[in-house]
Design a protein around this motif. Structure first.
Motif, PDB file in Angstrom:
ATOM      1  N   MET A 263       0.845  -1.181   0.000  1.00 48.57           N
ATOM      2  CA  MET A 263       0.000   0.000   0.000  1.00 48.57           C
ATOM      3  C   MET A 263       0.881   1.231   0.000  1.00 48.57           C
ATOM      4  SD  MET A 263      -2.531   2.172   0.541  1.00 48.57           S
ATOM      5  CE  MET A 263      -1.967   3.200   1.833  1.00 48.57           C
ATOM      6  N   ARG A 264       0.539   2.178  -0.839  1.00 43.48           N
ATOM      7  CA  ARG A 264       1.296   3.426  -0.890  1.00 43.48           C
ATOM      8  C   ARG A 264       0.366   4.569  -1.232  1.00 43.48           C
ATOM      9  NH1 ARG A 264       3.629   1.172  -6.072  1.00 43.48           N
ATOM     10  NH2 ARG A 264       2.280   2.080  -7.643  1.00 43.48           N
ATOM     11  N   ILE A 265       0.868   5.768  -0.997  1.00 45.65           N
ATOM     12  CA  ILE A 265       0.185   6.994  -1.409  1.00 45.65           C
ATOM     13  C   ILE A 265       1.003   7.596  -2.538  1.00 45.65           C
ATOM     14  CG2 ILE A 265      -0.326   9.378  -0.741  1.00 45.65           C
ATOM     15  CD1 ILE A 265      -1.068   8.342   2.026  1.00 45.65           C
TER      16      ILE A 265
ATOM     17  N   ASN B  53       6.251   9.716   4.395  1.00 42.27           N
ATOM     18  CA  ASN B  53       6.868   8.431   4.060  1.00 42.27           C
ATOM     19  C   ASN B  53       7.220   7.610   5.307  1.00 42.27           C
ATOM     20  OD1 ASN B  53       7.673   6.875   1.702  1.00 42.27           O
ATOM     21  ND2 ASN B  53       9.753   7.090   2.476  1.00 42.27           N
ATOM     22  N   HIS B  54       7.372   8.265   6.455  1.00 47.33           N
ATOM     23  CA  HIS B  54       7.626   7.535   7.707  1.00 47.33           C
ATOM     24  C   HIS B  54       6.422   6.687   8.104  1.00 47.33           C
ATOM     25  CE1 HIS B  54      11.523   9.211   8.643  1.00 47.33           C
ATOM     26  NE2 HIS B  54      11.058  10.434   8.424  1.00 47.33           N
ATOM     27  N   PHE B  55       5.230   7.086   7.653  1.00 45.09           N
ATOM     28  CA  PHE B  55       4.003   6.361   7.990  1.00 45.09           C
ATOM     29  C   PHE B  55       3.565   5.413   6.887  1.00 45.09           C
ATOM     30  CE2 PHE B  55       3.608  10.412  10.349  1.00 45.09           C
ATOM     31  CZ  PHE B  55       3.572   9.899  11.632  1.00 45.09           C
ATOM     32  N   VAL B  56       3.700   5.855   5.653  1.00 45.11           N
ATOM     33  CA  VAL B  56       3.256   5.055   4.507  1.00 45.11           C
ATOM     34  C   VAL B  56       4.133   5.440   3.307  1.00 45.11           C
ATOM     35  CG1 VAL B  56       1.451   6.737   3.893  1.00 45.11           C
ATOM     36  CG2 VAL B  56       1.230   4.382   3.127  1.00 45.11           C
ATOM     37  N   PRO B  57       4.577   4.452   2.519  1.00 42.89           N
ATOM     38  CA  PRO B  57       5.384   4.800   1.350  1.00 42.89           C
ATOM     39  C   PRO B  57       4.659   5.825   0.482  1.00 42.89           C
ATOM     40  CG  PRO B  57       5.350   2.420   1.661  1.00 42.89           C
ATOM     41  CD  PRO B  57       4.361   3.004   2.635  1.00 42.89           C
ATOM     42  N   THR B  58       5.381   6.884   0.127  1.00 40.75           N
ATOM     43  CA  THR B  58       4.765   8.007  -0.582  1.00 40.75           C
ATOM     44  C   THR B  58       5.610   8.376  -1.792  1.00 40.75           C
ATOM     45  OG1 THR B  58       3.930   8.825   1.528  1.00 40.75           O
ATOM     46  CG2 THR B  58       3.910  10.364  -0.318  1.00 40.75           C
TER      47      THR B  58
ATOM     48  N   ALA C  61      -9.211  -0.129   4.113  1.00 39.67           N
ATOM     49  CA  ALA C  61      -9.704  -0.875   2.954  1.00 39.67           C
ATOM     50  C   ALA C  61      -8.561  -1.532   2.175  1.00 39.67           C
ATOM     51  CB  ALA C  61     -10.508   0.039   2.037  1.00 39.67           C
ATOM     52  N   SER C  62      -7.326  -1.138   2.453  1.00 39.47           N
ATOM     53  CA  SER C  62      -6.110  -1.713   1.865  1.00 39.47           C
ATOM     54  C   SER C  62      -6.056  -1.752   0.338  1.00 39.47           C
ATOM     55  CB  SER C  62      -5.880  -3.125   2.417  1.00 39.47           C
ATOM     56  OG  SER C  62      -5.692  -3.084   3.799  1.00 39.47           O
ATOM     57  N   PRO C  63      -6.338  -0.623  -0.330  1.00 35.29           N
ATOM     58  CA  PRO C  63      -6.112  -0.630  -1.777  1.00 35.29           C
ATOM     59  C   PRO C  63      -4.603  -0.692  -2.024  1.00 35.29           C
ATOM     60  CG  PRO C  63      -6.509   1.607  -1.054  1.00 35.29           C
ATOM     61  CD  PRO C  63      -6.707   0.713   0.153  1.00 35.29           C
ATOM     62  N   PRO C  64      -4.177  -1.098  -3.203  1.00 37.00           N
ATOM     63  CA  PRO C  64      -2.731  -1.124  -3.460  1.00 37.00           C
ATOM     64  C   PRO C  64      -2.115   0.274  -3.432  1.00 37.00           C
ATOM     65  CG  PRO C  64      -3.949  -1.559  -5.483  1.00 37.00           C
ATOM     66  CD  PRO C  64      -4.946  -1.546  -4.354  1.00 37.00           C
ATOM     67  N   GLU C  65      -2.956   1.271  -3.698  1.00 40.42           N
ATOM     68  CA  GLU C  65      -2.462   2.644  -3.770  1.00 40.42           C
ATOM     69  C   GLU C  65      -3.630   3.603  -3.541  1.00 40.42           C
ATOM     70  OE1 GLU C  65       0.422   4.880  -6.862  1.00 40.42           O
ATOM     71  OE2 GLU C  65      -1.307   3.921  -7.800  1.00 40.42           O
ATOM     72  N   ILE C  66      -3.341   4.705  -2.851  1.00 39.07           N
ATOM     73  CA  ILE C  66      -4.271   5.829  -2.799  1.00 39.07           C
ATOM     74  C   ILE C  66      -3.629   6.895  -3.680  1.00 39.07           C
ATOM     75  CG2 ILE C  66      -5.470   7.535  -1.393  1.00 39.07           C
ATOM     76  CD1 ILE C  66      -5.175   5.589   0.986  1.00 39.07           C
TER      77      ILE C  66
ATOM     78  N   LEU D  63       1.704  25.006  -5.029  1.00 44.52           N
ATOM     79  CA  LEU D  63       1.392  25.122  -3.605  1.00 44.52           C
ATOM     80  C   LEU D  63       0.329  24.112  -3.178  1.00 44.52           C
ATOM     81  CD1 LEU D  63       1.467  28.965  -2.909  1.00 44.52           C
ATOM     82  CD2 LEU D  63       3.180  27.223  -2.372  1.00 44.52           C
ATOM     83  N   ALA D  64      -0.556  23.746  -4.101  1.00 44.34           N
ATOM     84  CA  ALA D  64      -1.554  22.723  -3.778  1.00 44.34           C
ATOM     85  C   ALA D  64      -0.865  21.422  -3.388  1.00 44.34           C
ATOM     86  CB  ALA D  64      -2.499  22.505  -4.954  1.00 44.34           C
ATOM     87  N   ARG D  65       0.250  21.110  -4.016  1.00 43.84           N
ATOM     88  CA  ARG D  65       1.006  19.904  -3.662  1.00 43.84           C
ATOM     89  C   ARG D  65       1.490  19.983  -2.216  1.00 43.84           C
ATOM     90  NH1 ARG D  65       4.689  19.107  -9.137  1.00 43.84           N
ATOM     91  NH2 ARG D  65       3.051  19.785 -10.528  1.00 43.84           N
ATOM     92  N   VAL D  66       2.044  21.141  -1.851  1.00 46.77           N
ATOM     93  CA  VAL D  66       2.531  21.330  -0.480  1.00 46.77           C
ATOM     94  C   VAL D  66       1.370  21.211   0.505  1.00 46.77           C
ATOM     95  CG1 VAL D  66       3.639  22.934   1.141  1.00 46.77           C
ATOM     96  CG2 VAL D  66       4.449  22.810  -1.227  1.00 46.77           C
ATOM     97  N   LEU D  67       0.273  21.910   0.226  1.00 42.83           N
ATOM     98  CA  LEU D  67      -0.884  21.888   1.128  1.00 42.83           C
ATOM     99  C   LEU D  67      -1.425  20.467   1.297  1.00 42.83           C
ATOM    100  CD1 LEU D  67      -2.752  25.062  -0.142  1.00 42.83           C
ATOM    101  CD2 LEU D  67      -1.558  24.805   2.029  1.00 42.83           C
ATOM    102  N   LEU D  68      -1.560  19.740   0.207  1.00 46.17           N
ATOM    103  CA  LEU D  68      -2.081  18.371   0.293  1.00 46.17           C
ATOM    104  C   LEU D  68      -1.140  17.478   1.095  1.00 46.17           C
ATOM    105  CD1 LEU D  68      -4.087  16.147  -0.395  1.00 46.17           C
ATOM    106  CD2 LEU D  68      -2.828  15.828  -2.557  1.00 46.17           C
ATOM    107  N   LEU D  69       0.141  17.523   0.796  1.00 46.67           N
ATOM    108  CA  LEU D  69       1.086  16.665   1.522  1.00 46.67           C
ATOM    109  C   LEU D  69       1.129  17.002   3.006  1.00 46.67           C
ATOM    110  CD1 LEU D  69       3.932  16.483  -1.109  1.00 46.67           C
ATOM    111  CD2 LEU D  69       2.600  14.543  -0.249  1.00 46.67           C
ATOM    112  N   GLU D  70       1.071  18.296   3.340  1.00 48.50           N
ATOM    113  CA  GLU D  70       1.062  18.669   4.754  1.00 48.50           C
ATOM    114  C   GLU D  70      -0.188  18.132   5.429  1.00 48.50           C
ATOM    115  OE1 GLU D  70       0.372  20.511   8.489  1.00 48.50           O
ATOM    116  OE2 GLU D  70      -0.952  20.757   6.766  1.00 48.50           O
TER     117      GLU D  70
END
Length: 156
Positions: A1-3, A28-33, A95-100, A133-140
């Protein structure tokens, strides 16, 4: 599972790239990203917005993992508080999809066909943000959600 954060856009300037990478590493410390991008469609005089969106949409679809949970970012999507996003993300992880797969469109947004395939449409709010900036906001917010789920003191 990854994001995976998959965005339409150009190369980010160094300060934005550093912020994106900082939050990607934290998450990435919580889930491969992973972070991926596809090129924004270059418009010539005869190209319509619809055709440009379709071409960008095709490049995005080519990167979809079978069985992925697809989350489209769109101004018309659902606005969630940070705790609501944490609960929602927790349900998706359970739900354990292979990827979100989080999708950020280019300046004209996402291809309507892509949005129709999304399992969830998320809005970062009613304001318009530069796509970088949307990338930063979403990742945060995803990092904040994971700290809430894991009981790590970050959210206040």
């Amino acid at each position: 599972m990854r994001i995976t954060l998959l965005a339409v856009g150009r190369v980010m300037p160094p300060p934005i790239r550093e912020l994106v990478e900082d939050y990607r590493e934290r998450l990435n410390h919580f889930v491969p990203t992973r972070l991926e991008s596809v090129a924004e469609e270059k418009r010539d005089r005869g190209m319509t917005e619809r055709l440009a969106l379709e071409r960008e949409g095709g490049r995005l679809r080519a990167r979809f993992t079978p069985g992925a949970m697809i989350v489209a970012l769109d101004g018309a999507g659902r606005m969630l508080s940070s705790p609501e996003l944490a609960r929602t993300l927790g349900q998706w992880l359970d739900a354990s999809p292979p990827e979100i797969l989080f999708l950020i469109g280019g300046p004209d947004g996402l291809d309507p066909e892509i949005k129709s395939r999304a399992h969830f449409t998320l809005s970062l709010g009613p304001m318009t943000y530069p796509h970088m900036l949307a990338r930063v906001l979403l990742l945060e917010q995803l990092y904040r959600a994971m700290t809430l789920l894991r009981g790590v003191p970050y959210h206040r």
